[in-house]
Design a protein around this motif. Structure first.
Motif, PDB file in Angstrom:
ATOM      1  N   ALA A  85      41.010  57.994  34.269  1.00  0.00           N
ATOM      2  CA  ALA A  85      42.015  58.190  33.221  1.00  0.00           C
ATOM      3  C   ALA A  85      42.822  59.465  33.434  1.00  0.00           C
ATOM      4  O   ALA A  85      44.033  59.502  33.190  1.00  0.00           O
ATOM      5  CB  ALA A  85      41.341  58.207  31.854  1.00  0.00           C
ATOM      6  N   GLU A  86      42.161  60.533  33.894  1.00  0.00           N
ATOM      7  CA  GLU A  86      42.842  61.815  34.094  1.00  0.00           C
ATOM      8  C   GLU A  86      44.009  61.701  35.051  1.00  0.00           C
ATOM      9  O   GLU A  86      45.029  62.379  34.910  1.00  0.00           O
ATOM     10  CB  GLU A  86      41.846  62.849  34.642  1.00  0.00           C
ATOM     11  N   LYS A  87      43.881  60.844  36.052  1.00  0.00           N
ATOM     12  CA  LYS A  87      44.909  60.700  37.076  1.00  0.00           C
ATOM     13  C   LYS A  87      45.668  59.381  36.964  1.00  0.00           C
ATOM     14  O   LYS A  87      46.433  59.028  37.869  1.00  0.00           O
ATOM     15  CB  LYS A  87      44.265  60.788  38.472  1.00  0.00           C
ATOM     16  N   ALA A  88      45.465  58.669  35.859  1.00  0.00           N
ATOM     17  CA  ALA A  88      46.143  57.368  35.649  1.00  0.00           C
ATOM     18  C   ALA A  88      45.892  56.417  36.817  1.00  0.00           C
ATOM     19  O   ALA A  88      46.798  55.718  37.288  1.00  0.00           O
ATOM     20  CB  ALA A  88      47.632  57.570  35.427  1.00  0.00           C
ATOM     21  N   LEU A 104      43.329  48.559  43.509  1.00  0.00           N
ATOM     22  CA  LEU A 104      43.576  49.964  43.216  1.00  0.00           C
ATOM     23  C   LEU A 104      45.073  50.190  43.024  1.00  0.00           C
ATOM     24  O   LEU A 104      45.888  49.716  43.823  1.00  0.00           O
ATOM     25  CB  LEU A 104      43.070  50.840  44.364  1.00  0.00           C
ATOM     26  N   ARG A 105      45.438  50.914  41.963  1.00  0.00           N
ATOM     27  CA  ARG A 105      46.820  51.320  41.715  1.00  0.00           C
ATOM     28  C   ARG A 105      46.813  52.818  41.392  1.00  0.00           C
ATOM     29  O   ARG A 105      46.051  53.271  40.534  1.00  0.00           O
ATOM     30  CB  ARG A 105      47.421  50.571  40.528  1.00  0.00           C
ATOM     31  N   THR A 106      47.686  53.569  42.054  1.00  0.00           N
ATOM     32  CA  THR A 106      47.716  55.008  41.809  1.00  0.00           C
ATOM     33  C   THR A 106      49.084  55.581  42.148  1.00  0.00           C
ATOM     34  O   THR A 106      49.820  55.027  42.973  1.00  0.00           O
ATOM     35  CB  THR A 106      46.642  55.727  42.656  1.00  0.00           C
ATOM     36  N   ALA A 112      44.472  60.881  46.965  1.00  0.00           N
ATOM     37  CA  ALA A 112      43.198  61.441  47.437  1.00  0.00           C
ATOM     38  C   ALA A 112      42.063  61.209  46.435  1.00  0.00           C
ATOM     39  O   ALA A 112      41.005  60.677  46.808  1.00  0.00           O
ATOM     40  CB  ALA A 112      43.348  62.929  47.752  1.00  0.00           C
ATOM     41  N   PRO A 113      42.217  61.587  45.148  1.00  0.00           N
ATOM     42  CA  PRO A 113      41.137  61.273  44.203  1.00  0.00           C
ATOM     43  C   PRO A 113      40.944  59.777  43.994  1.00  0.00           C
ATOM     44  O   PRO A 113      39.812  59.325  43.764  1.00  0.00           O
ATOM     45  CB  PRO A 113      41.572  61.966  42.909  1.00  0.00           C
ATOM     46  N   ALA A 114      42.018  59.007  44.095  1.00  0.00           N
ATOM     47  CA  ALA A 114      41.873  57.552  43.943  1.00  0.00           C
ATOM     48  C   ALA A 114      41.019  56.972  45.059  1.00  0.00           C
ATOM     49  O   ALA A 114      40.124  56.143  44.825  1.00  0.00           O
ATOM     50  CB  ALA A 114      43.251  56.888  43.924  1.00  0.00           C
TER      51      ALA A 114
END
Length: 433
Positions: A85-88, A104-106, A112-114
């Protein structure tokens, strides 16, 4: 750094030019580098799925995939979800009959965190007791709701009758009896034997370069087992063809699922069969079933058919819903229209219209990065080749009336359909035994 790139055919547009990226560790992905938006979409799949569920514990793959993002590594469920949630970041997993999928969607700035959270989910799922019980109860609640849904029951009934004593006959989501018996140890063992590098397919679309993606593939998936330990699944032909199964349910409409023998995806006649099905029930407005069942007689709001080439079975499936008192008329008409098309074939004009629609609508499958990634993944799973996007419309355009008639003759060799009805259908005599 060992990065192998293989561009697809030059006819591709800039936004669908596909690169084959091979990581230093030998993991392959197909990439479309697109800087239009600062987004990255990744679709991946492990070829395994619910067909690997133990016979006495259907629902294993479904429960396991629901738990992959419910805590991993040193992050419990709440912490893992907070990180997303922090990085949507959107990270989801699901199970079908033949695969375990990840999505995965980012934002590209959060790639990197995704990728790190994806690594944790597939390599180190926790299966904490609290999460297992919470997700289990959710799956059981869903099963209870579906127990009174006519369309779900018709579909489950069709599969059970068509594939007795075969993994395809068991419900992907499991049963109210099986799901409570699945243990944490079962889930961990299932993940270990089904999530591996040799059955992994990956597609990535968006604002990421091959140079960035290649080492990330090893970071995410390189620690997985080299080979999956899969139980062999036999090829199977549906049983019960020519029969009508009825489950009585006190609802005003009867839900209908029907199906028979189709063609596998690697069959040379698959594209002609795909065009033939479009004329039968693949179009929402111009198909024969739509015209005969809805337009002329008003028997149903929707009626459809589609080819369903599973890994171990080749099917043509369809469905509709109609008033109980007209159920018999509806299934008689579906059966008759199918046989008529197989016997007489389509007209040249009908074929031209079908090809024109299928060619013109193909681009709609690629109008977002998520759709592009999904299509690239499926092309890999189906082993169609990296240039398939370029050649697909050519294959459809090349289909002739003789091709369609040849396929129709093949299907007519086994034209019987199995019908599964749920409701209080009139004019129907169950003959399923």
């Amino acid at each position: 750094m060992n990065i192998a790139l293989a561009p697809a055919a030059s006819a591709q547009s800039d936004t669908t030019r596909i690169q084959r990226v091979v990581s230093p560790g030998g993991i392959e992905a197909w990439l479309v580098h697109d800087k239009t938006l600062p987004l990255v979409a990744m679709e991946f799949a492990f070829v395994s799925g619910a067909a690997q569920d133990p016979a006495d514990k259907p629902g294993m793959a479904s429960l396991m995939t629901s738990l992959l993002d419910e805590g991993a590594g040193d992050l419990d469920s709440r912490s893992f979800q907070d990180k997303l949630a922090e990085k949507a970041i959107e990270l989801r997993f699901d199970a079908s009959r033949d695969s375990i999928g990840g999505s995965l969607r980012t934002l590209s700035e959060n790639v990197a965190p995704a990728f790190e959270l994806t690594r944790l989910a597939v390599n180190a799922p926790r299966f904490d007791d609290e999460a297992v019980e919470r997700i289990r109860q959710g799956q059981l609640a869903s099963l209870r709701r579906r127990a009174n849904d006519p369309s779900t029951l018709a579909s489950l009934g069709w599969s059970a009758r068509a594939f007795p004593n075969h993994p395809y006959g068991r419900p992907v989501a499991g049963t109210l009896e099986s799901v409570p018996t699945i243990t944490r140890e079962d889930l961990a063992a299932f993940a270990k034997r089904t999530l591996a590098r040799d059955n992994l397919k990956i597609a990535v679309v968006g604002d990421i370069t091959a140079e960035t993606l290649a080492p990330a593939l090893d970071a995410m998936f390189g620690a997985l087992p080299a080979k999956a330990e899969l139980t062999p699944v036999p090829d199977v032909v549906p049983e019960g063809l020519g029969t009508v199964e009825v489950k009585t349910l006190d609802v005003p409409q009867t839900s209908v699922v029907f199906g028979g023998i189709g063609l596998k995806r690697n069959d040379p006649d698959f594209i002609p069969a795909f065009v033939l099905n479009h004329m039968l029930g693949g179009s929402a407005f111009s198909s024969r079933l739509f015209k005969e069942v809805r337009e002329k007689r008003g028997l149903a709001y929707s009626v459809y058919s589609h080819l369903a080439p599973l890994d171990h079975a080749a099917l043509i499936l369809g469905g509709t819903a109609t008033k109980n008192e007209r159920a018999g008329e509806a299934i008689d008409l579906i059966r008759a229209e199918y046989l008529k098309l197989l016997t007489d074939g389509p007209s040249e004009a009908e074929l031209d219209d079908a090809k024109s629609y299928l060619i013109g609508s193909f681009a709609l499958r690629f109008d977002s990065s998520a759709k592009v990634a999904s299509q690239l993944l499926q092309i890999q799973i189906d082993n169609l080749g990296i240039d398939y996007i370029d050649v697909r419309n050519q294959l459809v355009s090349a289909v002739t009336l003789d091709d369609v008639k040849r396929v129709a003759a093949r299907l007519k060799a086994n034209p019987a359909l199995l019908f599964s009805l749920v409701g209080k259908p009139a004019g129907v005599v169950p003959n399923g035994g």
